[in-house]
Design an enzyme around this catalytic site. Structure first.
Site: not given
Length: 256
Positions: A137-138
């Protein structure tokens, strides 16, 4: 490394070294102490001739949720050189995992997200409980799973890798297995038992052959076909000269 308060625990269980991320209250989030603990434990395992495999697991409900808040705050306020030094620490861990002679196995229960998913991906083998979740999810916070891409791109197709790292969505264990991110999925109820059985299999085969195979497999990344074959010749010769191979051939011939 037996202090239960350490961020990373290390123990020898049967023929395997078990490395446990020990920050359950923080979902085993990564920080400097965890990274250094992982490196130290991997070095210890590699130096133990009785170890035939390494298992990396998380305590509590999750494998690893990625970088913790203090690590993110450190990134936000760091200079270019400080960020480069911090990123290289993670790079060193990924390199070390490839250099350890025995298989490094991720035993994933719960969530493996962001850097935690990268940690699992960097292992040679990923075993997942059926309820496990994986994701990068960066991008949702403007970050890039940059070093992990070097690993992910070698594990799964280009299009699936692009989708995972640009959308930042989570996938379940079975989908992760289908795309090649996970090797085996076991039921939640029998997961620990299945992991032990799986890892015990490495005690029944040649340690030197596995080590040579691991080294050659990763060494071949990006090699032209002819160069890969030449590396295969070199490894073939080395394998033939090992005690394991000589004993194995003698045993095989004795049965025929």
């Amino acid at each position: 490394m037996t202090d239960e308060n350490l961020p990373v625990l290390y123990a020898i269980e049967r023929s395997a070294a078990r490395i446990t991320l020990n920050r359950p209250e923080k979902r085993n989030a990564l920080n400097d102490s965890v990274l250094e603990g992982l490196k130290s434990a991997l070095v210890a395992a590699d130096g133990n001739e009785s170890v035939r495999a390494v298992v990396i697991a998380g305590s509590g409900q999750d494998f690893c949720s990625g970088a913790d808040l203090s690590a993110l705050q450190k990134i936000a306020g760091a200079s270019v050189s400080e960020n480069a030094e911090d990123a290289r620490s993670l790079m060193e861990l990924f390199m070390l995992m490839r250099q350890v002679r025995v298989p490094v196995v991720a035993a994933v229960q719960g969530r493996a997200l962001a850097g935690g998913c990268g940690l699992a991906s960097a292992c040679d083998i990923v075993l997942a409980a059926s309820s496990a979740r994986f994701g990068y999810p960066e991008v949702k916070i403007g970050f890039v799973p940059a070093m992990v891409m070097a690993i992910l791109r070698r594990n799964i197709s280009e299009k699936r890798a692009f989708e995972l790292i640009t959308r930042g969505t989570e996938i379940d264990a079975e989908e992760a297995r289908q795309i090649g991110l996970v090797n085996q999925v076991f039921s939640d109820d029998s997961f620990e038992r299945e992991v032990v059985t799986y890892v015990d299999g490495f005690a029944k085969i040649s340690k030197s052959a596995v080590a040579l195979t691991k080294s050659l497999l990763y060494q071949m990344d990006g090699m032209p076909f002819s160069e890969a074959l030449e590396s295969g010749v070199d490894t073939n010769v080395i394998a033939r000269m090992t005690e394991d191979c000589r004993k194995g051939i003698a045993g095989f011939l004795g049965k025929t």
